[in-house]
Design a protein around this motif. Structure first.
Motif, short mmCIF file in Angstrom:
data_model
loop_
_atom_site.label_atom_id
_atom_site.label_comp_id
_atom_site.label_asym_id
_atom_site.label_seq_id
_atom_site.Cartn_x
_atom_site.Cartn_y
_atom_site.Cartn_z
N ASP A 1207 58.88 -12.26 49.37
CA ASP A 1207 59.65 -11.72 50.48
C ASP A 1207 59.54 -12.69 51.65
N LEU A 1208 60.70 -13.21 52.09
CA LEU A 1208 60.66 -14.25 53.12
C LEU A 1208 60.25 -13.70 54.48
N ALA A 1209 60.33 -12.39 54.63
CA ALA A 1209 60.02 -11.83 55.95
C ALA A 1209 58.55 -12.08 56.31
N GLY A 1210 57.66 -12.13 55.29
CA GLY A 1210 56.23 -12.35 55.56
C GLY A 1210 56.01 -13.75 56.11
N ALA A 1211 54.93 -13.93 56.88
CA ALA A 1211 54.75 -15.25 57.50
C ALA A 1211 53.57 -16.01 56.94
N ARG A 1212 52.79 -15.39 56.01
CA ARG A 1212 51.58 -16.09 55.54
C ARG A 1212 51.97 -17.20 54.58
N ASP A 1213 50.90 -17.77 53.92
CA ASP A 1213 51.13 -18.83 52.94
C ASP A 1213 51.63 -18.14 51.67
N LEU A 1214 52.94 -17.87 51.64
CA LEU A 1214 53.46 -17.08 50.51
C LEU A 1214 54.23 -17.98 49.55
N GLU A 1257 68.36 -13.83 51.23
CA GLU A 1257 68.25 -14.95 52.18
C GLU A 1257 68.36 -14.35 53.57
N PRO A 1258 67.28 -14.36 54.38
CA PRO A 1258 67.32 -13.61 55.65
C PRO A 1258 68.40 -14.14 56.62
N GLU A 1259 68.70 -15.45 56.56
CA GLU A 1259 69.63 -15.99 57.55
C GLU A 1259 71.08 -15.66 57.22
N PHE A 1260 71.37 -15.46 55.94
CA PHE A 1260 72.76 -15.14 55.54
C PHE A 1260 72.77 -13.80 54.81
N PRO A 1261 72.93 -12.73 55.54
CA PRO A 1261 72.90 -11.41 54.88
C PRO A 1261 73.94 -11.38 53.75
N GLY A 1262 73.56 -10.65 52.69
CA GLY A 1262 74.50 -10.54 51.57
C GLY A 1262 74.34 -11.66 50.56
N HIS A 1263 73.52 -12.65 50.88
CA HIS A 1263 73.29 -13.74 49.91
C HIS A 1263 71.85 -13.71 49.46
#
Length: 1930
Positions: A1207-1214, A1257-1263
Motif C-alpha cells: 500500500d503506497l499510502a504507508g511511509a515506512r520502508d515498504l 496509483e495514489p497520484e492518478f486515481p482510477g489507475h
C-alpha cells in the motif's frame, strides 16, 4: 575458574588448587588477560605493568605447554605494546639467555620453547621499535636451530617467521643467513619442521629479492626435494611456497623492484622450472643428462601432486585477469606436460598425470574466471583439440614410424582437454550456448571429430564431453543423436568410427527409441570379422541406455537370450566374451534403472542368459590355456558384469548356483588365479566413517581430493578412467564425482566380487560358511610377504561385507564352530602391522558382536582384549586391541556392553597418557570417544576424570601430533553430548561447562585446520545445549575468518555452525560479523583476507556460493542465508533487496549488445553505481538463481508480515516503494542467458504481478501502480517466445502472459496487444502437429509447452468471461473486451482444447485399462513419455475444461463448425486429432453426445476424488465449467434425458462438499445444482407440452402415483440431500434434532399404539420391540444433556409420555390391547428420563393409575410383568423418582399378596405372579434402613408363613400350591440368617408363626435331609426372575 578472571594472576587461589589443575587455571587466566588487555584502560595497565611482567616472565620458566606458551607470548607482547616499553629489552635478553642455555634435558625444553615463542611475538607486535637488537636475536636463534631437536626446530622457524613479518625490509642484512640455515631443513625428517621452514621461507620471500631471482632454480629444486615422502600438510605448505615464489618471480611486488634493479623471469622460464618438478621430480638438473637418456625411474607421486598444487597456487596468486590474458600459453604448457613420455611411462602413471593436469585446469579455470572469460577459454581448448587432431590425422595417414608414440601422447592431451571442456560446459550450463552456437569455434564439430581418434580413451572422453553438452543444453540432444546414428551408418567399415559414434549416445540418455542401430550392429557383427569385435562392443554399449530399454523390453530380452554364438578359434572366443559382457551390462543397466519393470516373469527370463554365463565362466580358464592370455581381460569383463547384475537381483533367484558362484567369488578376491597382488578399493568405505582419523581418509574431504587419492595405499587408488569401463559413461555419476572414473578392471572385478559376497553370504548354509572361513585362514597362512598383505586386505573386506550383509538381513552368524573360525581370523589381524587391517579387524569384531548378539560372546571378546592390553607393550597390539574395545561398544551399544564399561574406560584412560607413543594415544582416545558416544547417559559417572585427562593432554601434547588433538576433539564433543541439556545448570555443572569451554578455546588456537574444525563443532554442540554460555561476540568473528580458510573441512564446520546460530540469533550473528569488518584495520594480520564489506556476512556468503563446489557446503550456505532472510529481510528490506540486486545485476553489466533490443525502455541501461570492492568474479548463474529465489521469498515474507507492504499510502520502508527495483530484478533475471535464471525471473515476475495487480496509483486515481511497467513486462516476456527457447521457459512465460492479461492492470486493448501477440505466435507452434521436423526437445517437453500455451489461452478466455459478467449492465460488449483478442483464434483453439481434454480423459484411466490406450499416443503425448505427460496434463486441464465449456455454451456445441481439420495432418499422414468416430459423417447429435460425455466424464472423475494437493482453483474451474456447460440448451437436454446422469453428478458434488468446504465452492456447487434442476424442469415442461392434456397426469414428474422417491435414482432426493447439507453447514442450529424430533416421537408412539396387540404366547411383536428400542435411544441421546435445548426437549418427552398414557387407557374399542408393552414403554420413560422431566404430578398420577390397573388385572401374566417393572422403578438410583411410587403402590401390593392365602395359585403363571410380588417385597426390605426393617419384615414374614401348608394338606395339595409352600419355606430359611435380630423380633412377637414355621421345617427335614442340606447350602443370592423379555430395554 572464576578466580582466574583478574588482571593479575591470583597467586593465593593458584596455591590452593591441586598440582594437576594449575596449568588449566593459568591458561584460563591468560585467556582472560588476552581479552581484557586490549579493552582495558591504559592507565590501569601501566600501574600494574611491573607486577604483570614479573608474573608472565615467571611463567616462562615454569615449563608451560604449547597452547599456554603461545598465549603467554601473545600477552607479553600486547602488554608491552599497550604499556611502557622500558623493560622490554630486559625481557628480551632474559629470553635470549634461556635460548642460549646449554641445558638439553627434556624437562627444560618447554621453557626454551616458551622463550622462543616470546621473542617471535615481541618482534611480530613491535617490529622496528626493537630496532637494533634484531641481529643478535636472529644469530642466537639460528645458532640454537643447529642443535635443537624437532619441536625446537619448528618453534624457532615459526618465531623467525614472526620476526621477519614484524621487521619487514629492515631485516635485510640477515635474510641470507636465515635462508642458508633454513633451506637445508626443507628435507628434514620431521614433517612439522618441513612445514615450518616452508612458512618461514614464504615470509622471507616477501622481502628477500634473491629468492626469486638468483636463487630461483635452487628454491625450486629444494621444494621438489621437500615434497619427496611428504604428507598432506607439507604438500600444502611447500606448494604454497613454490607457487608464490614463482608468481613473484614473474610479477614482482613493486616496492622490491624499486629498491634493486631486478631481472624479471619470463613466463616460459618459470613454467619450464615448474615442469621439471612435474616430470623429473627432485633429482636436480646436473645428473639428469645420462639418466634421462636411459628413461630412468619415474617421479615420486608425492612430488607430482605437490607440484600440481603449486601450479594452482601460482595461477591463483597471479589472479583471474592474468589467467584470462595468458590462458592459451598456460593451457598449451599443461597439455604438454601430459604428452611428455616421462609423465606417461605406464598406463596408471598416465592416468595419474592426467588427473593432475585436469585438477590444475579445473581449479584455475573453474574458480578464477567469470562466465564470459570461461567461454573464451573454452574457445582456446577447442583450438588445442583441433590442432592435436590434425596432427594425429597427418601422422597416421603419413604412415610415420613415430606415429604410435604420438598417438599415445596425443590421447592423454585429448582426454585432459575434453574433460575440462566437458566440465566447463556443464558448470556454465545454458550460459555456455555461445560456445556451441558460434560457428568460428565449432565446438561440436571439433569434439565429434575426436570420435574417430585411434585411441579409445580419447574417443570416450569426446563422448563424455558431448554428454556434458547434452546435459547443459538439452536442445542439442536430438541433433547429436541423429548425427551419431547417421555417421555409424555411413562409416560402418571403420572400427574407430563404429566404436566412437556408439559411445556418444550413451552419455546422452536416449529418449528417442532408435533400437534399430544397436540391433543392426549386433546383427552385422558376424558378417565382417575385422570389425566384428568393435561392432559387438558398440552394439551392446549402445543398447544400454536406460530409457531405451523401457519401451523395447521384449526385443531386448530376445537379444539377451541370443547373445550365444558358436565358438571356435581365439578370435571368435573374444567376440563371444565381448558379446556376453555387453549383454550382461545392458541387463545390469535395465535392472538398475527400471526396477518397476522387474516382474517375476522378467526376472525368470533374465536368469536364462545369466545362468548360461555362469556355466561358461567355468570353462573359460581352459579356453585361455588353449587360445592365449589375451582373452583374460575379456573374461574378467564378463565376470565383472555378471557379479554386478547378480548383486542387483534378489539372491533367492539364483540360490541353485550358490556353490559354483561362491567358488568363483572366493577365488577372485583370494587371488587364487591371479599372480598380481591386486587389492580391493572398498575397504575404506566398509570401515566406519568416523575411523577416518586412523586411516587418513579425511583427505577425501579436502579440496585436493581428486589428486590426493593417488597417494592412498591400496591398488590403483585414484586411477579411475573412463577407458577402464566404457559403460560408466551412461550410468549415473557417483555422488560428489565430477565425472565417472571406474577403476582398472583388475580392481573392479575384485570390488564386485567382494560386494556380491556380502549379498550372498547371509543366504548360505552354516556348513558352507565354516568351510569358507577356514579356507580364508588357510589362504592367509599360505601367502607370504607383500602378497599376504594383499590377500588379507581382500579377505577382510569380504568378511566385513558379509557381516554387514548379515546385520542388514537381521540374521545370525551361525553356531559355535563358525564363530570360532571367524573370531580366529579377526583376532589374528588385530596385531597386524598394517593400520588399515587393524582398523578393519576392529570393525569386523564389532560387527560380529552385533550379529551374534550374545552377552557371553561379547564378554569373551572384551576380556581377551583386556588381557592383551594389560600385558602387551608393543604399539601394534595396543592400538589394535584398544580399537577393538571401541568397536565392541559402538556396535553393541551402552546397554549391551555396560558391564565392561568401567574396565574399558580405565584401560583406555591409562593408554591415552602414554606419552612415548602418539599412535597409541591416538587410537586409545579414538576408542574412548566411541565408547562415550555409544554409552550415552551410562557414561555420566566417568565424565569428570575423562574431561580432566582431555584438558591435560590438550595442554601438553605437542601441536605437531595433530591426530592426537583431533581425537581429543572427538572425545570432547562426545562428552558434551553425554552431559547434554544438563550443561545449562548452575552450581555443580559449571566446572564441567567451563572445562569444555577451555578445551574448545585451546583447540581453536591450534594451527591445524582439522583441530579447529573439531573445536567449532564442539562449540556448536555447546551452543545447542547451553546457548547462554557460548560467547557469540568471539565465536562469530572466528567463524567469519574461517570462511576464507583453504581447508574444506574447516569451511564446512564454520558454515554448519553459522547455520545453527542463524536459526535462533540471525540479527546478532550479522551484527558481530559487521563489527569484525569495522575493526578490520585494528585487528591482527590474520584477518587480512576476509572480505566483509558493507554487505555484511550475507554478502560474504553470497560470494562463497560462486567459489564453492562442495554440495554439503553450498546447501548449508543456502540454509544460513534462508534463516537470515526469514528473520531480517522484512525489517531490513532495502539492504536485502540491494543485496539481491547486486548479485543479479552483476551479469548484465557486460550485455551491451542487448540494449538495442529494448525498444521502449531505457530504465535498464544505467545499472548500479560502480563500487570498488567487487568480488573477484561476477556472480555465477547458480548464485543468481538463488538470489532470484530469495527475491520471491522476500515478497512472500512481506505479504505474511504485513499487508501494508502493498500500500503506497504507508511511509515506512515498504516493499511497494521498491517496486521499480523488483521489476528491474525480475527483468534482468528473465532475460539472462541461463535458463534456470530465466525461469526464476519469470516466477518472480508472476509473483509481482499477482501481488501488486490491485495496488492503486495514489497520484492518478482510477489507475493501478503496475500500469507504468507495461513495457518492461512485455520486454521481459518477449525473449521467452523465440523459437530456440526451451519448452519449460516458454511454458512459464505463457503462464505469466495469462496472469498479466487476466490481472486487469492494462485495460487498453492496444497496450495488451504486445503480450497477446506473443501468445498468438506460440499458438502457431502448437498447431504444427506432432511430427513436425523441428523437434529439438523430448516429446514430454513438447507436451509441456503445448499444454502451457493452451492453458494460457484458456485462462485468458476465462478472464474475458468474468469481465463480460461484470459488465452485464451494458447490453452490448464494450469494444475493447478481451473477447476481441480470443475470438479470431477460437475455431482452432476449440479443437486443440478438445484434443487436450480427450488426452487427459485417456490418461486418467486406471492402470488396468492401459491396454485400451491408443498405441501411438494422443494428440500431445507419445506412448514413451506417458508418465511425464500425465503430470503436465494434470496441471493444465482445469482452465481448458472451463474454456471449452464457455466455447460450447456460446456456440451451441460448436454447431456451425466447418469440417476441415484445424491441424495439418502428421508426417505419417494420419489425422492428428480423431473426433471420436473416424470420418466427418458424425451427426450433430452424436457430436453433442460425445462432447457431453467427455466434459461430464472429466469433471465427474475429478470431483469424485480430488487429490489433497490439487489447488482449489482446479475445483472452482471444474465447477464453473459445469455451470457454463449446463447454460446451453443442448447440454440441458442431454443431462435431463438420462436422469441417472444428473443424480450421479449431484451425489459427486455432495461428496465433494464433505471434503472441500470454502464458501466459494459451496456457492458454485449450488449454481450447478440449480442448473441441473432447471434442466430437469424444462425437460418435464417440454414433455407435457408435447403430450398435451390427455397424458398430463402420467407426467406427474418424480414419485408418480405413489409419491415414492427412490434414493440413488431420484433427482429430487439427491438435490434435497445436497441442499439440506449446505443449509445445515451454514445454519448448524437447523441440525438439532428438535426440528424432526416431534415427528419421530409421534411416529414411534403411533407405531407402538397400533402394534401393541396381545399374542397367544405372550411374546412381544417385533415392531413393538423396535419402538421401545427407539424410545430408549431418543431419551438417552446426548441431546438431553445439551444446554441449548432443555425446554423444547422436556416438553417433547412429556408429551410423548402423555400420549403413551393415553393410548394405554383401557378402551372397549381395543379389547386386545397389550397392556404389558404399554407398561414397558411407560417404565422406559421413568427409568431413562430424569425425574425433573417426568416428575410432574399429572404424569405421575397417570403412571400410578396404570400400574394399579395392572396389579388388579385378572391376567396373572400382566400382574407378574407389572411386579417386575415396578421392581426396576423402585430400585431406581434417584430416590426422588422412586419414593412416590413406593408410597403409592406398596400397600396395594402387600394387600394383594396377603390375599393369596385365601385363594392359593392354581396355575404356574399365577404362582409366578406371586413369586415376583414377594421378590419386590424382599427388595424393599433390603432397601430399608436398619430401624425400619422390623416393620417391613413384620409384613413379609407373616405373609410367607401364611403360604406354608401342614403335613396333611401338603400331601394332597395341587402342584402349584406345593410350589408356593416350598418357595415360601426357602425364602424364610434365607431371610432368617440375613437379618437375624429383626427376624427373631418378628417371630418372637407371634408364637403361632413360630410353631407353624418349625413344623414345616421338621416335615421338610424328614422328607429329605439331603434336599434340606442342599437348600441350606444355597448361596444368599437372589434367584433370577423366571420371566425373561426377549429384548432387555433397561
Amino acid at each position: 575458574m572464576e578466580l582466574a578472571h583478574s588482571l593479575l594472576l591470583n597467586e593465593e587461589a593458584l596455591a590452593q588448587i591441586t598440582e594437576a589443575k594449575r596449568p588449566v587455571f593459568i591458561f584460563e587466566w591468560l585467556r582472560f588477560l588476552d581479552k581484557v588487555l586490549v579493552a582495558a584502560n591504559r592507565v590501569d595497565v601501566k600501574e600494574k605493568q611491573k607486577k604483570l611482567v614479573e608474573q608472565l616472565t615467571g611463567l616462562i620458566s615454569s615449563a608451560p605447554g604449547p597452547p599456554t606458551r603461545k598465549l603467554l607470548a601473545k600477552n607479553l607482547a600486547t602488554l608491552y605494546s599497550i604499556g611502557d616499553t622500558f623493560t622490554v629489552f630486559q625481557t628480551l635478553d632474559k629470553c635470549n639467555d634461556i635460548i642460549k642455555s646449554k641445558d638439553d634435558t627434556p624437562t627444560y625444553l618447554p621453557t626454551k620453547l616458551a622463550a622462543v615463542a616470546c621473542v617471535g611475538s615481541f618482534y611480530e607486535k613491535m617490529g622496528r621499535m626493537l630496532g637494533s637488537s634484531f641481529p643478535d636475536t636472529i644469530t642466537n636463534m639460528l645458532k640454537a636451530l643447529k642443535t635443537a631437536e624437532s619441536q625446537g626446530r619448528s618453534e624457532i622457524l615459526l618465531s623467525l617467521q614472526k620476526v621477519l613479518n614484524g621487521l619487514g625490509g629492515a631485516a635485510a642484512s640477515c635474510h641470507r643467513d636465515i635462508y642458508k640455515n633454513a633451506r637445508s631443513l626443507l628435507t628434514d625428517r620431521s614433517m612439522a619442521v618441513r612445514c615450518a621452514v616452508a612458512k618461514c621461507l614464504l615470509e622471507l620471500q616477501n622481502e628477500a629479492v634473491f629468492m626469486w631471482t638468483t636463487e630461483l632454480e635452487n628454491v625450486a629444486t629444494l621444494c621438489f626435494k621437500a615434497l619427496e615422502g611428504s604428507n598432506y600438510g607439507v604438500r600444502v605448505a611447500v606448494s604454497k611456497l613454490l607457487g608464490t615464489v614463482m608468481a613473484t618471480a614473474l610479477m614482482p611486488k613493486q616496492a622490491a623492484v624499486m629498491r634493486q634493479n631486478v631481472k624479471r623471469a619470463t613466463l616460459d622460464e618459470v613454467l619450464e622450472l615448474m615442469a621439471t618438478g612435474f616430470l623429473r621430480g627432485g633429482s636436480g638438473f646436473l645428473k639428469s643428462g645420462g639418466e634421462m637418456l636411459k628413461g630412468g625411474g619415474s617421479v615420486s607421486r608425492e612430488v607430482r601432486v605437490g607440484v600440481t598444487q603449486a601450479y594452482v597456487v601460482f595461477v591463483t596468486t597471479l589472479g583471474g585477469q592474468w589467467l584470462e590474458r595468458n590462458f592459451a600459453t598456460f593451457l598449451s604448457h599443461v597439455l604438454d606436460l601430459v604428452s611428455h613420455p616421462r609423465a606417461t611411462q605406464t598406463h596408471v602413471e598416465a592416468v595419474y598425470s592426467r588427473r593432475c593436469v585436469s585438477f590444475m585446469l579445473r581449479s584455475t579455470l573453474g574458480g578464477l574466471l567469470g562466465e564470459k572469460a570461461q567461454v573464451a577459454s573454452g574457445k582456446d581448448i577447442c583450438q588445442a583439440i583441433s590442432k592435436q587432431m590434425r596432427a594425429v590425422v597427418n601422422d597416421t595417414s603419413g604412415e610415420n614410424k613415430a606415429g604410435a608414440a604420438d598417438v599415445s601422447a596425443s590421447q592423454h592431451v585429448m582426454v585432459c582437454a575434453l574433460k575440462e571442456l566437458g566440465s566447463l560446459v556443464q558448470s556454465l550450463s545454458a550460459t555456455s550456448s555461445p560456445l556451441i552456437q558460434e560457428p568460428s569455434i565449432g565446438l561440436l564439430e571439433t569434439v565429434s571429430s575426436v570420435l574417430l581418434h585411434p585411441s579409445m580413451a580419447a574417443r570416450l572422453a569426446a563422448a563424455w564431453c558431448l554428454r556434458c553438452v547434452a546435459v547443459a543444453l538439452p536442445y542439442q540432444l536430438t541433433p547429436l543423436l541423429e548425427r551419431c546414428a547417421e555417421r555409424i551408418n555411413n562409416l560402418k567399415s571403420s572400427p574407430e568410427a563404429v566404436s566412437g559414434y556408439s559411445f556418444c549416445p550413451l552419455g546422452v540418455h536416449i529418449s528417442k527409441g532408435k533400437v534399430c542401430t544397436p540391433e543392426d550392429l549386433l546383427r552385422t557383427a558376424a558378417q565382417n570379422s575385422r570389425l566384428s569385435l568393435q561392432r559387438t562392443q558398440a552394439g551392446w554399449l549402445a543398447s544400454g541406455g536406460p530409457s531405451l530399454v523401457r519401451y523395447h523390453l521384449p526385443k531386448m530380452l530376445l537379444l539377451w537370450r541370443n547373445a550365444e554364438k558358436a565358438r571356435g578359434d581365439s578370435f571368435t572366443w573374444q567376440v563371444t566374451l565381448e558379446g556376453r559382457a555387453g549383454a550382461l551390462c545392458a541387463m545390469r543397466s535395465f535392472v538398475a534403472h527400471c526396477p518397476e519393470l522387474l516382474t517375476e516373469d522378467v526376472i525368470r527370463r533374465l536368469m536364462t542368459p545369466i545362468e548360461c554365463a555362469m556355466t561358461m565362466m567355468s570353462h573359460v580358464p581352459s579356453v585361455i590355456k588353449v587360445h592365449g592370455t589375451h582373452l583374460k581381460a575379456s573374461a574378467a569383463m564378463v565376470r565383472l558384469r555378471l557379479y554386478d547384475i547378480l548383486a542387483l537381483l534378489p539372491p533367492k533367484t539364483y540360490e541353485g548356483s550358490f556353490n559354483a558362484l561362491l567358488r568363483e567369488l572366493v577365488a577372485e578376491f583370494t587371488l587364487t588365479d591371479n599372480s598380481a597382488n591386486t587389492t580391493t578399493s572398498l575397504l575404506r568405505s566398509l570401515c566406519h566413517y568416523d575411523d577416518s582419523v586412523l586411516m587418513g581418509s579425511w583427505l577425501q574431504e579436502t579440496d585436493h581430493k581428486s589428486i590426493e587419492d593417488q597417494l592412498q595405499p591400496n591398488s590403483a587408488s585414484g586411477s579411475g578412467a573412463l577407458e577402464h569401463d566404457p559403460s560408466s559413461i551412461y550410468l549415473r555419476v557417483p555422488m560428489g564425482e565430477a565425472m565417472p572414473g571406474p577403476l582398472p578392471l583388475g580392481v573392479s572385478v575384485i570390488d564386485a566380487s567382494v560386494a556380491l559376497f556380502g549379498v550372498v553370504f547371509p543366504h548360505v548354509s552354516f556348513k558352507h560358511r565354516l568351510q569358507m572361513l577356514d579356507h580364508f585362514a588357510e589362504c592367509i597362512k599360505q601367502a607370504k610377504g607383500v602378497r599376504q598383505q594383499a590377500v588379507q586386505l581382500n579377505i577382510f573386506t569380504a568378511v566385513l561385507s558379509a557381516l554387514k550383509g548379515l546385520a542388514e538381513n537381521k540374521s545370525t552368524l551361525g553356531p559355535e564352530e563358525v564363530r570360532k573360525s571367524a573370531l580366529a581370523l579377526v583376532m589374528g589381524a588385530l596385531d597386524n602391522p598394517n593400520p588399515i587391517l587393524r582398523c578393519a579387524a576392529g570393525e569386523a569384531l564389532g560387527r560380529m558382536a552385533q550379529v551374534v548378539g550374545e552377552a557371553t560372546f561379547i564378554a569373551r571378546m572384551a576380556q581377551y582384549s583386556f588381557d592383551k592390553l594389560r600385558s602387551a607393550r608393543d604399539v601394534v597390539s595396543r592400538t589394535g586391541h584398544s580399537l577393538a574395545l571401541g568397536c565392541l561398544h559402538r556396535y553393541v551399544g551402552g546397554i549391551g556392553s555396560g558391564q565392561h564399561l568401567k574396565t574399558s574406560v580405565s584401560i583406555l584412560l591409562a593408554l591415552a597418557q602414554d606419552g612415548t607413543s602418539h599412535e597409541v594415544q591416538t587410537w586409545a582416545l579414538h576408542s574412548l570417544a566411541l565408547i562415550v558416544d555409544s554409552s550415552g547417559p551410562m557414561y555420566r559417572g566417568y565424565v569428570e576424570p575423562t574431561l580432566s585427562l582431555v584438558l591435560t593432554l590438550l595442554l601438553t601434547v605437542p601441536p605437531s601430533h595433530t591426530e592426537v588433538h583431533q581425537c581429543l576433539g572427538r572425545c570432547l564433543g562426545a562428552l558434551i553430548t553425554t552431559v547434554g541439556p544438563e550443561l545449562q545448570g548452575n552450581a555443580t555443572i559449571s566446572t564441567i561447562r567451563s572445562s569444555c569451554l577451555v578445551g574448545c578455546a585451546i583447540m581453536q588456537g591450534h594451527s591445524d585446520s582439522l583441530v579447529q574444525a573439531a573445536a567449532i563443532s564442539c562449540l556448536q554442540q555447546l551452543h545447542m545445549f547451553a546457548p547462554r554460555h557460548v560467547n557469540l561476540s568471539s565465536l562469530v568473528p572466528c567463524l567469519c575468518v574461517h570462511l576464507c580458510s583453504s581447508h574444506l573441512l574447516l569451511r564446512r564446520a564454520a558454515v554448519a555452525c553459522l547455520r545453527q546460530l542463524a536459526q535462533r540469533e540471525a540479527a546478532e550473528v550479522c551484527e558481530y560479523a559487521m563489527s569484525l569488518a569495522r575493526n578490520k584495520d585494528s585487528t591482527d594480520s590474520t584477518t587480512v583476507n576476509l572480505n566483509i564489506t558493507e554487505t555484511g556476512l550475507e554478502g560474504v556468503l553470497f560470494g562463497m556460493l560462486d567459489r564453492e563446489t562442495d554440495r554439503k557446503l553450498c546447501h548449508d550456505i543456502h540454509d544460513t542465508l534462508g534463516h537470515m532472510l526469514s528473520s531480517l529481510a522484512v525489517d531490513k528490506l532495502s539492504h536485502w533487496l540491494k543485496l539481491c540486486k547486486d548479485v543479479l545485476a552483476a551479469t548484465t553489466e557486460d550485455d551491451s549488445e542487448k540494449q538495442d533490443e529494448i525498444d521502449d525502455d531505457i530504465m535498464f541501461t544505467a545499472l548500479g553505481e560502480d563500487n570498488n570492492a567487487k568480488p573477484s568474479v561476477a556472480p555465477r548463474w547458480v548464485t543468481r538463481v538463488f538470489a532470484a529465489d530469495c527475491l520471491c521469498r522476500i515478497i512472500l515474507l512481506c505479504e505474511n508480515a504485513d499487508k501494508t507492504h502493498f500500500d503506497l499510502a504507508g511511509a515506512r520502508d515498504l516493499l511497494v516503494l521498491h517496486l521499480s527495483d523488483l521489476i528491474r530484478m525480475a527483468f534482468m533475471a528473465a532475460t539472462d542467458n541461463s535458463n534456470q535464471l530465466r525461469m526464476a525471473g519469470l516466477q518472480a515476475l508472476e509473483d509481482i504481478i499477482k501481488k501488486f495487480a490491485s495496488v492503486p496509483e495514489p497520484e492518478f486515481p482510477g489507475h493501478v501502480i503496475l500500469e507504468q511497467y507495461q513495457a518492461n513486462v512485455g520486454a521481459a516476456l518477449r525473449p521467452a517466445f523465440s523459437p530456440d527457447t526451451p519448452s519449460d521457459i516458454t511454458a512459464k512465460a505463457c503462464q505469466v502472459c495469462s496472469t498479466w492479461i487476466g490481472s486487469g492492470v492494462v485495460s487498453d486493448l492496444n497496450d495488451l496487444r504486445r503480450v497477446h501477440n506473443l501468445l498468438v505466435s506460440s499458438l502457431d507452434k502448437v498447431q504444427a502437429g506432432k511430427g513436425s521436423s523441428s523437434q529439438l526437445y523430448s516429446e514430454s517437453a513438447t507436451t509441456m509447452e503445448k499444454l502451457a500455451v493452451l492453458k494460457a489461452w484458456a485462462e485468458v478466455r476465462e478472464e474475458d468471461e468474468e469481465q463480460e459478467e461484470e459488465e452485464v449492465g451494458a447490453d452490448i460488449l464494450p469494444p475493447d473486451s478481451l473477447i476481441m483478442l480470443v475470438q479470431p483464434e477460437l475455431p482452432s483453439l476449440s479443437r486443440l482444447w478438445l484434443a487436450v481434454l480427450r488426452d487427459y480423459a485417456l490418461l486418467t484411466l486406471p492402470a488396468e485399462f492401459s491396454s485400451q490406450l491408443p498405441p501411438d499416443g494422443g494428440a500431445f503425448y507419445t506412448p514413451e513419455t506417458i508418465d511425464t505427460a500425465r503430470l503436465h496434463y494434470r496441471g493444465s486441464w482445469a482452465p481448458v475444461l472451463h474454456a471449452v465449456a464457455l466455447w460450447l455454451s456460446s456456440t451451441s456445441f460448436g454447431e456451425g463448425e466447418e469440417e476441415a481439420p484445424a491441424v495439418p495432418p502428421q508426417a505419417s499422414g494420419a489425422p492428428v486429432y480423431p473426433q471420436g468416430n473416424p470420418g466427418p459423417t458424425q451427426s450433430l447429435e452424436d457430436l453433442i453426445k460425445d462432447r457431453m460425455h467427455l466434459m461430464l466424464g472429466v469433471s465427474i472423475e475429478f470431483l469424485c476424488f480430488p487429490r489433497a494437493e490439487e489447488p482449489i482453483e482446479h475445483v472452482m474451474s471444474c465447477l464453473q465449467a459445469l455451470c457454463t456447460l449446463l447454460d446451453s440448451p443442448c447440454a440441458r437436454t442431454h443431462i435431463s434425458e438420462d436422469q441417472l446422469l444428473g443424480v450421479e453428478l449431484l451425489n459427486v458434488l455432495h461428496r465433494l462438499l464433505l471434503t472441500r468446504d470454502p464458501p466459494a465452492v459451496q456457492l458454485q456447487v449450488t449454481a450447478v445444482v440449480q442448473e441441473t434442476i432447471r434442466a430437469a424442469q424444462d425437460h418435464l415442461t417440454q414433455q407435457r407440452d408435447t403430450q398435451g392434456e390427455k397424458d398430463a397426469l402420467s407426467l406427474r414428474g418424480e414419485g408418480g402415483e405413489t409419491g415414492e422417491l427412490l434414493p440413488g435414482k431420484s433427482l429430487v432426493f439427491a438435490a434435497m440431500e445436497l441442499m439440506v447439507f449446505i443449509l445445515v453447514r451454514h445454519l448448524p442450529q437447523l441440525n438439532t434434532s428438535m426440528t424432526i424430533l416431534p415427528t419421530v416421537l409421534f411416529l414411534i408412539t403411533g407405531v407402538l399404539k397400533e402394534t401393541a396387540v396381545k399374542t397367544p404366547d405372550n411374546s412381544i411383536p417385533l415392531p413393538v420391540s423396535a419402538a421401545l428400542q427407539g424410545i430408549k435411544t431418543i431419551i438417552t441421546s446426548p441431546l438431553a444433556r445439551a444446554e441449548k435445548t432443555p425446554t423444547q426437549w422436556t416438553g417433547l418427552i412429556r408429551s410423548s409420555l402423555a400420549s403413551v398414557l393415553e393410548y394405554s387407557q383401557p378402551d372397549e374399542s381395543r379389547p386386545n390391547m397389550d397392556e404389558v408393552s404399554m407398561l414397558t414403554a411407560m417404565t422406559l420413560f421413568l427409568l431413562s428420563a430424569s425425574s425433573e422431566v417426568i416428575g410432574v404430578t399429572v404424569l405421575q398420577q397417570g403412571c400410578m393409575e396404570r400400574y394399579r390397573n395392572a396389579l388388579l388385572s385378572s391376567d396373572p401374566w400382566v400382574q407378574a410383568r407389572c411386579y417386575q417393572l415396578l421392581l426396576s422403578v423402585f430400585q431406581h438410583p434417584s430416590r426422588a423418582l422412586s419414593t412416590p411410587y413406593i408410597h403409592a403402590l406398596a400397600p396395594l401390593m402387600v394387600e394383594k399378596l396377603k390375599g393369596v392365602e385365601r385363594s392359593r395359585p392354581g396355575t404356574v403363571t399365577e404362582l409366578q405372579a406371586v413369586q415376583e410380588g414377594i421378590r419386590v417385597l424382599e427388595n424393599l426390605v433390603g432397601m430399608a434402613e436398619e430401624q425400619n426393617r422390623v416393620q417391613l419384615l413384620a409384613l413379609l414374614v407373616p405373609t410367607l408363613v401364611s403360604y406354608l401348608l401342614d403335613d396333611k394338606a401338603f400331601s394332597s395339595a395341587p402342584p402349584a400350591s406345593k410350589g408356593l409352600h416350598e418357595f415360601a419355606l426357602q425364602n424364610l430359611m434365607r431371610i432368617g440368617p440375613l437379618y437375624p435380630a429383626a427376624f427373631k423380633t418378628v417371630i418372637g412377637a407371634a408364637p403361632e408363626l413360630k410353631t407353624r414355621l418349625e413344623s414345616a421345617v421338621r416335615a421338610n427335614q424328614a422328607s429329605s435331609k439331603a434336599k434340606a442340606a442342599a437348600l441350606l447350602a444355597q448361596p444368599t443370592v437372589q434367584a433370577a426372575p423366571t420371566i425373561k423379555l426377549k429384548t432387555s430395554f433397561f
